[in-house]
Design a protein around this motif. Structure first.
Motif, PDB file in Angstrom:
ATOM      1  N   SER A   1       0.718  -1.140  -0.052  1.00  0.00           N
ATOM      2  CA  SER A   1       0.156  -0.172   0.005  1.00  0.00           C
ATOM      3  C   SER A   1       1.006   1.417  -0.117  1.00  0.00           C
ATOM      4  CB  SER A   1      -0.775  -0.032   1.184  1.00  0.00           C
ATOM      5  OG  SER A   1      -1.883  -0.979   1.169  1.00  0.00           O
ATOM      6  N   TYR A   2       0.628   2.098  -0.898  1.00  0.00           N
ATOM      7  CA  TYR A   2       1.293   3.323  -0.939  1.00  0.00           C
ATOM      8  C   TYR A   2       0.492   4.440  -1.514  1.00  0.00           C
ATOM      9  CZ  TYR A   2       4.789   6.939  -2.728  1.00  0.00           C
ATOM     10  OH  TYR A   2       5.375   7.980  -3.097  1.00  0.00           O
ATOM     11  N   GLY A   3      -0.024   5.434  -0.397  1.00  0.00           N
ATOM     12  CA  GLY A   3      -0.764   6.400  -0.960  1.00  0.00           C
ATOM     13  C   GLY A   3      -0.012   7.773  -1.449  1.00  0.00           C
TER      14      GLY A   3
ATOM     15  N   ALA B   1      -4.553   4.303   1.195  1.00  0.00           N
ATOM     16  CA  ALA B   1      -3.505   3.313   1.579  1.00  0.00           C
ATOM     17  C   ALA B   1      -3.570   2.867   3.020  1.00  0.00           C
ATOM     18  CB  ALA B   1      -2.044   3.853   1.204  1.00  0.00           C
ATOM     19  N   THR B   2      -3.708   3.659   3.946  1.00  0.00           N
ATOM     20  CA  THR B   2      -3.619   3.480   5.514  1.00  0.00           C
ATOM     21  C   THR B   2      -4.721   2.582   5.530  1.00  0.00           C
ATOM     22  OG1 THR B   2      -3.055   5.634   5.567  1.00  0.00           O
ATOM     23  CG2 THR B   2      -3.755   4.186   7.625  1.00  0.00           C
ATOM     24  N   SER B   3      -6.002   2.643   5.073  1.00  0.00           N
ATOM     25  CA  SER B   3      -7.081   1.613   5.481  1.00  0.00           C
ATOM     26  C   SER B   3      -6.758   0.390   4.636  1.00  0.00           C
ATOM     27  CB  SER B   3      -8.497   2.410   4.885  1.00  0.00           C
ATOM     28  OG  SER B   3      -8.964   1.945   3.749  1.00  0.00           O
ATOM     29  N   GLU B   4      -6.265   0.363   3.562  1.00  0.00           N
ATOM     30  CA  GLU B   4      -6.194  -0.962   3.058  1.00  0.00           C
ATOM     31  C   GLU B   4      -5.040  -1.900   3.729  1.00  0.00           C
ATOM     32  OE1 GLU B   4      -5.408  -1.447  -1.701  1.00  0.00           O
ATOM     33  OE2 GLU B   4      -3.667  -0.954  -0.708  1.00  0.00           O
ATOM     34  N   PHE B   5      -4.203  -1.035   4.316  1.00  0.00           N
ATOM     35  CA  PHE B   5      -3.124  -2.034   5.185  1.00  0.00           C
ATOM     36  C   PHE B   5      -3.690  -2.395   6.489  1.00  0.00           C
ATOM     37  CE2 PHE B   5       0.301  -1.999   8.216  1.00  0.00           C
ATOM     38  CZ  PHE B   5       1.281  -2.990   7.615  1.00  0.00           C
TER      39      PHE B   5
END
Lengths: 433, 314, 301
Positions: free
Chosen positions: A200-202, A265-269
């Protein structure tokens, strides 16, 4: 405002109400110089979780009754903060102490907006150069004088989901990655475990995020970026193109999604939909709260040389029109006390800059903070120039030219060229401050 | 521009004696009274509009920066730099593009909505409420709502598209789509105002006109084009004027939705003025761009005034 | 069409609007009307979706709000957790108070000064009147956004940056409102005032006891218009305040938005709470507000 300074706002509410009722003159008190030698005005930009920790620190220092009180004013973080700080200094209404990102010092010190710290007086209150990592201390030095004292270093790191790593059999590989290929392999294995993405990379719409990863990897190739006003930018285009190509290869909708912004990204991780996560250490509180099985490490060295991107919150003395020696001494004491208590600051993910704190057992037991504690030894800040740094347009210009490259539609060389041209235009101009 | 004050004759003054001295004094008293009434407004007007406008003009000829450095007069250097600044032209182009994209639907759709609601169908208050409610929201609230709708992965719009088997769109991050997204948000947010003006105007069309037309055998559509649209011409002119000026000044929602990105594709001229002054620290330069933009606004206003006057000439 | 007759027209229309159904001699259930009704219902629903989605999100747990699946029945169920968190942080009520205080002050000052000036332009032949009037008309096309830099320097010089007055004063006058009010006063029959003037009443007295009572509807309309504008204004308060304790709602929300990355439910809860006051006021005074907007909107002619 935090829950800690209620009385202040209540007073303000009352004065507001009275003024509204009586139509009288209401002077919302101007932040700025306090009214006696014992009241120190302190501006900072910590809000949210950071703000609560900082307010706790200030309260603890005030509770010592050391003959002074710090009155904190929390200002909104962003370009307006720096504008207003500069304005206040220019107008002679500056606070006694302010927090500033290390990366912004280059823009302020030359303009006479900041006072240098007196190193002897600092030593008297127990703050010495030997207490700080050399690179972090050096960042505050300009023209041979010390203009800022770091409270912390907050680097850009790699988080990983320990449960997924175990399932994918990459627990050791994550520690050993040392080439772009090795990284991609680990990410691909994790992707097979999560069924969604490996990493994940936002970055979408956020130039700072794009820059943090790029600059970390760019410096790992050994390349430099020297920006001196009046002459063209000195950059290594081949290295930049190599790095941009690599980042772009990660954003292929399999290893990582192409349409990831910060929150996504944060929520995916957090939801276990990826195994790796590029993020700042400031993401730590959110991750910790979620009970996710995770750990963190510095961004692995993929291009040969150890390098990390970071910034620091630092203490500066904004220029005031009149200074009393007594107030100054109190200000020095305040900084020393804040530094000595900064182990609580580590809770927010940041690496305290004051080494006596970092070497304490209390800090060494913190997980995962202690896993990236070595970063300050090889840290890189933004290039030293007046228009770079946190909340500056520098990151935005990077985004304007490079986002399409990350998205896969732009050519890396052309994107980087556009960015360099933009820099050259700014380097051509006289420094505004 | 009408400058003559076309008020009805001032109240007949009852001046006892009526000699010239008295009349002169009465005139002087009248003047004092007038100024006393106008003074509070005039004071604010001068302090917070005239003074900054003049001071800004002066600034635009200096190299003044945030710290007050380089405050010397540098002639037209700022203006010539602005005219050669690709970012300035780009922001100006974005602003005009936004104005075009937003004004057309904001006029046509608001008319369509007003006509629909004016049919007298049941649930009138509900329709009115739905269309007008967003207008009451602060820009920040609007942006919070829509950033969430547009969120690339978690947003409702892409979620619905996914259900329909359509690939997700990066609404605010794709340079080709971002401006459209900004316009959609603006449309949702501000259409209520124009809609209300049209609705009020529609209700002022005398019923007899429709009855007369119906007796002549004109159908609904004929009535629409031969009665309603002409009758609404003044309202349309007004809405168009207000809308164009409002769209040219766009800042809030763009600044907060995209911060002018991606790749500067949505940066408006007001945002460029803000950036030049408050993040680039160049007050002089920022003021110069303000005045260039002001010149454009004046031109647009004059053009509109001429157009409307020609149209409404008998 | 003059403002005065127009506002009367709107009042009339407002009165009849509720009674008037379909046009006489028309089948109320014809096919075309049914189609129109469906279209309207669809459009209105579309317009309400962002609200509904925000409310729904604000009632979810943070984990559910951040989950990448669209679900109307989230695993954690619905609750007011996000609202509790937002309100206990204590900033929203303070910002709402700041908004109320500054908007009320702006409205009060604007209406008072505009009414006085509008009356002077309408009734008093004072020297320099034309000149001032011309300046005001010219000023209508100056967008305040263009003055941010010089105005900020000025507020710095007055030491008003980060104060309530710094937010209020630059917004507390509106040239367009002076014109609207002047036009309205022009419509009032002068005879009403003359009688009082002959009895020796001073102008201010006449204005206060005769003109103002007649102008209540238009004053209310202007006040509503100005208040909504001030309540929702973003750019100037954003520039002139950095102190979080002095922020108005729109500015405070913006900073919170940038401060916390990942609190979708709380973001939506803040947005809903910030939207609530004006929405509630609107529900109560729908007719007056609509009338006010329409009247003042037309004043720009």
């Amino acid at each position: 405002m935090t829950v800690f300074d209620r009385p202040l706002s209540r007073r303000r509410l009352l004065s507001g109400a009275a003024a509204l009722a009586g139509g009288g003159l209401l002077l919302g008190c101007t932040p700025g110089a306090g009214d006696s030698a014992s009241d120190l005005s302190y501006w900072h930009l910590m809000s949210g979780g950071d703000g609560i920790v900082m307010a706790g620190l200030v309260d603890a220092v005030n509770a010592m009754n050391a003959g002074f009180r710090a009155e904190q004013t929390v200002l909104a973080w962003g370009p307006p903060y720096y504008t207003k700080l500069a304005m206040a200094s220019a107008g002679g209404r500056a606070p006694d102490l302010a927090v500033m990102h290390a990366s912004r010092i280059a823009g302020y010190a030359p303009g006479g907006l900041l006072e240098p710290w007196d190193v002897d007086l600092l030593a008297e209150v127990g703050v010495r150069e030997s207490d700080f990592p050399p690179l972090v201390w050096q960042k505050g030095v300009y023209d041979g004088k010390l203009y800022s004292i770091a409270l912390d270093t907050h680097p850009f790191v790699l988080y990983y989901n320990t449960q997924h790593a175990e399932k994918a059999g990459v627990t050791d590989a994550i520690q050993a990655m040392n080439s772009p290929e090795a990284f991609v392999e680990v990410a691909a294995k994790l992707q097979r475990v999560t069924g969604k993405h490996g990493l994940s990379y936002g970055y979408l719409g956020d130039g700072s995020q794009m820059w943090r990863l790029f600059y970390t990897l760019y410096r790992q190739t050994g390349a430099e970026m020297k920006l001196v006003p009046g002459s063209p930018a000195q950059v290594d285009e081949a290295a930049a193109v190599k790095v941009l190509g690599f980042v772009r290869s990660l954003l292929n909708d399999t290893i990582a999604t192409r349409s990831g912004d910060g929150g996504t990204a944060t929520s995916e991780f957090l939801h276990g939909e990826s195994g790796l996560f590029f993020g700042g250490v400031w993401e730590l509180p959110v991750l910790k709260e979620s009970k996710l099985p995770f750990d963190a490490r510095p961004i692995p060295t993929l291009f040969g040389q150890q390098a990390a991107y970071a910034d620091s919150h630092t203490f500066v003395l904004p220029r005031q029109s009149t200074v009393s020696p007594e107030r100054r001494r109190h200000t020095y004491q305040l900084v020393a006390e804040l530094l000595k208590r900064s182990v609580t600051w580590a809770g927010a993910g940041h690496i305290p800059a004051y080494q006596p704190v970092v070497t304490s057992t209390e800090y060494q037991q913190l997980k995962p903070q202690s896993h990236y504690v070595g970063i300050p030894a090889y840290v890189n800040y933004d290039p030293d120039v007046w228009f770079s740094g946190a909340g500056s347009d520098f990151h935005k210009y990077f985004a304007e030219n490079v986002q399409n490259v990350y998205l896969g539609s732009g050519d890396p060389a052309a994107g980087f060229d556009g960015f360099v041209q933009r820099l050259n235009k700014l380097l051509d101009r006289p420094q505004p401050v | 521009m009408p400058t003559a004050v076309d008020s009805p004759a001032t109240a007949g003054l009852v001046v006892a004696g009526g000699n010239r001295m008295g009349a002169a004094r009465a005139r002087r008293d009248e003047s004092l009274t007038g100024w006393a009434f106008a003074a509070p407004f005039a004071l604010l007007f001068v302090l917070f509009l005239v003074v900054p406008a003049v001071y800004g003009l002066y600034l635009s000829f200096t190299g003044e920066t945030l710290t007050g450095a380089n405050g010397k007069l540098i002639g037209l250097a700022n203006y010539s730099e602005a005219l050669q600044d690709p970012d300035m032209w780009r922001s100006l182009g974005n602003t005009l593009w936004f104005t075009l994209l937003s004004t057309v639907p904001l006029v046509l759709l608001s008319l369509a909505f007003a006509l629909l609601v004016n049919l007298g169908l049941p649930g009138r208050w509900l329709w009115r409420l739905s269309f007008f409610l967003p207008y009451l929201l602060a820009s920040t609230v609007v942006v919070l709502f829509w950033s969430w709708m547009y969120n690339p992965k978690l947003g409702l719009i892409n979620g619905v598209l996914a259900e329909l088997g359509i690939a997700p769109v990066a609404w605010l991050q794709d340079p080709n789509v971002a401006m459209i997204s900004v316009v959609v948000t603006t449309l949702w947010w501000t259409i209520g105002f124009n809609f209300l003006l049209y609705l009020a105007a529609l209700q002022n069309i005398p019923e007899q006109q429709f009855e007369a037309a119906a007796i002549d055998g004109a159908g609904k559509w004929r009535q629409l084009f031969s009665i309603v649209v002409p009758q609404l011409a003044p309202t349309t002119a007004l809405i168009l004027t207000l809308q164009v000026l409002a769209s040219l000044k766009v800042f809030d929602q763009i600044y907060m939705l995209t911060n002018g990105g991606p790749a500067g594709s949505t940066r408006s001229i007001v945002q460029y003025i803000y950036e030049a002054g408050f993040t680039g620290y160049r007050f002089g330069y920022s003021s110069a761009i303000s005045y260039l933009f002001f010149a454009i606004i004046v031109l647009v206003s004059i053009a509109q005034y001429k157009l409307i006057n020609r149209r409404s000439a008998p | 069409m003059s403002t005065y007759t127009l506002s009367r027209g709107i009042q009339r229309a407002g009165r009849t609007a509720y009674k008037q159904g379909h046009k006489p001699g028309e089948n109320p259930w014809s096919l075309s009307r049914m189609v129109a009704l469906l279209v309207l219902a669809f459009l209105a629903a579309t317009w309400l979706v962002p609200f509904a989605w925000a409310v729904l999100t604000s009632l979810k747990s943070e984990a559910d709000a951040g989950a990448s699946t669209l679900s109307l029945s989230p695993p954690d169920g619905f609750g007011f957790d996000a609202y509790r968190k937002v309100l206990s942080a204590g900033e929203l009520p303070l910002w709402a108070w700041n908004s109320l205080l500054t908007s009320a002050a702006i409205t009060l000052v604007t209406v008072a000064t505009s009414a006085l000036a509008g009356y002077a332009f309408s009734r008093v032949a004072f020297r320099g009147r034309r000149w001032l009037y011309g300046a005001i008309i010219a000023a209508i096309i100056i967008p305040p956004q263009l003055l941010i830099v010089p105005l900020f320097r000025q507020m710095l010089a007055f030491d008003l940056v980060d104060t309530y007055w710094g937010i209020i004063l630059p917004q507390a006058f509106a040239p367009a409102m002076v014109l609207i009010l002047k036009r309205f006063f022009d419509q009032i029959p002068v005879e009403l005032e003359d009688a009082a003037r002959v009895d020796g009443a001073h102008r201010l007295r006449v204005f206060w006891s005769i003109v103002l009572p007649l102008s209540r509807p238009i004053l209310a309309a202007v006040a509503i218009f100005v208040f909504i504008g001030a309540w929702n204004n973003f750019l100037w308060p954003f520039i002139v305040t950095t102190d979080a304790d002095l922020m108005t709602l729109p500015v405070g929300l913006q900073t919170v938005k940038s401060a916390y990355g990942l609190q979708y439910a709380q973001n939506m809860a803040s947005a809903i709470l910030a939207a609530l006051p004006l929405v509630v006021v609107f529900l109560f005074f729908q007719r007056q507000i609509i009338k006010g907007i329409a009247t003042t909107g037309f004043g720009g002619q």
